[in-house]
Design a protein around this motif. Sequence first.
Motif, PDB file in Angstrom:
ATOM      1  N   ARG A  88       0.945  -1.263  -0.012  1.00  0.00           N
ATOM      2  CA  ARG A  88       0.069  -0.001   0.041  1.00  0.00           C
ATOM      3  C   ARG A  88       0.769   1.285  -0.110  1.00  0.00           C
ATOM      4  O   ARG A  88       0.602   2.293  -0.765  1.00  0.00           O
ATOM      5  CB  ARG A  88      -0.982   0.046   1.155  1.00  0.00           C
ATOM      6  N   GLY A 144       2.245   2.258  -3.427  1.00  0.00           N
ATOM      7  CA  GLY A 144       1.045   2.548  -4.161  1.00  0.00           C
ATOM      8  C   GLY A 144       1.026   1.433  -5.206  1.00  0.00           C
ATOM      9  O   GLY A 144       0.763   1.697  -6.469  1.00  0.00           O
ATOM     10  N   VAL A 195      -1.288  -1.201  -5.085  1.00  0.00           N
ATOM     11  CA  VAL A 195      -2.640  -1.792  -4.842  1.00  0.00           C
ATOM     12  C   VAL A 195      -3.332  -1.812  -6.231  1.00  0.00           C
ATOM     13  O   VAL A 195      -3.738  -2.759  -6.937  1.00  0.00           O
ATOM     14  CB  VAL A 195      -3.611  -1.562  -4.048  1.00  0.00           C
ATOM     15  N   GLU A 196      -3.395  -0.671  -6.933  1.00  0.00           N
ATOM     16  CA  GLU A 196      -3.718  -0.345  -8.242  1.00  0.00           C
ATOM     17  C   GLU A 196      -2.630   0.124  -9.187  1.00  0.00           C
ATOM     18  O   GLU A 196      -1.639   1.129  -8.577  1.00  0.00           O
ATOM     19  CB  GLU A 196      -4.772   0.790  -8.335  1.00  0.00           C
ATOM     20  N   PRO A 197      -1.883  -0.501  -9.961  1.00  0.00           N
ATOM     21  CA  PRO A 197      -2.884  -1.471 -10.632  1.00  0.00           C
ATOM     22  C   PRO A 197      -2.534  -2.859 -10.594  1.00  0.00           C
ATOM     23  O   PRO A 197      -2.836  -3.807 -11.110  1.00  0.00           O
ATOM     24  CB  PRO A 197      -2.122  -1.372 -12.181  1.00  0.00           C
ATOM     25  N   GLY A 198      -1.838  -3.286  -9.500  1.00  0.00           N
ATOM     26  CA  GLY A 198      -1.508  -4.479  -9.047  1.00  0.00           C
ATOM     27  C   GLY A 198      -0.030  -5.011  -8.703  1.00  0.00           C
ATOM     28  O   GLY A 198       0.752  -4.223  -9.125  1.00  0.00           O
ATOM     29  N   TYR A 199       0.248  -6.004  -8.025  1.00  0.00           N
ATOM     30  CA  TYR A 199       1.265  -6.632  -7.739  1.00  0.00           C
ATOM     31  C   TYR A 199       1.454  -8.153  -7.654  1.00  0.00           C
ATOM     32  O   TYR A 199       0.319  -8.555  -7.564  1.00  0.00           O
ATOM     33  CB  TYR A 199       2.134  -5.904  -6.742  1.00  0.00           C
ATOM     34  N   ALA A 229       6.228  -5.534  -8.961  1.00  0.00           N
ATOM     35  CA  ALA A 229       5.173  -4.533  -9.548  1.00  0.00           C
ATOM     36  C   ALA A 229       6.037  -3.499 -10.464  1.00  0.00           C
ATOM     37  O   ALA A 229       7.226  -3.529 -10.716  1.00  0.00           O
ATOM     38  CB  ALA A 229       4.377  -3.832  -8.321  1.00  0.00           C
ATOM     39  N   THR A 232       3.386  -5.137 -16.410  1.00  0.00           N
ATOM     40  CA  THR A 232       2.495  -6.346 -16.551  1.00  0.00           C
ATOM     41  C   THR A 232       3.618  -7.569 -16.545  1.00  0.00           C
ATOM     42  O   THR A 232       4.609  -7.292 -16.988  1.00  0.00           O
ATOM     43  CB  THR A 232       2.267  -6.309 -17.939  1.00  0.00           C
TER      44      THR A 232
END
Length: 125
Positions: A83, A86, A88-92, A115, A118
Amino acid sequence: MPIDATLPYDDQNVFAKVLRGEIPSKRVYESAHSIAFHDIAPQAPTHILVIPRGAYVSWDDFSARASDAEITDFVRAVGEVARAAGLVEPGYRLLANVGQDAHQEIAHLHVHIFAGRTLGPMLAR
């Protein structure tokens, strides 16, 4: 070389040395039972390692022997680090290798947080 996750803990492993301050690290998080720092050979734009302060060889060892406080702290540390970075969006992605077949290379429990791009499929096909 992958390690046998059932071996006794070796207090000369690289993460034990990081915990003792013998090897420098770029720490991003510290708590009573866990620390997180940037990997020195990142495999993704963001590559953070989270380790418990205790002498645990693997996830199996940790889940069997760690106290409830250590387990809670470590799991929360992983989430807090993600968190705070940073991610959480777009993912990890989280990765914890255990034993020879999974190519665990350091005999100290560690979770990789990847992260920043892609990441592709889970396993090589």
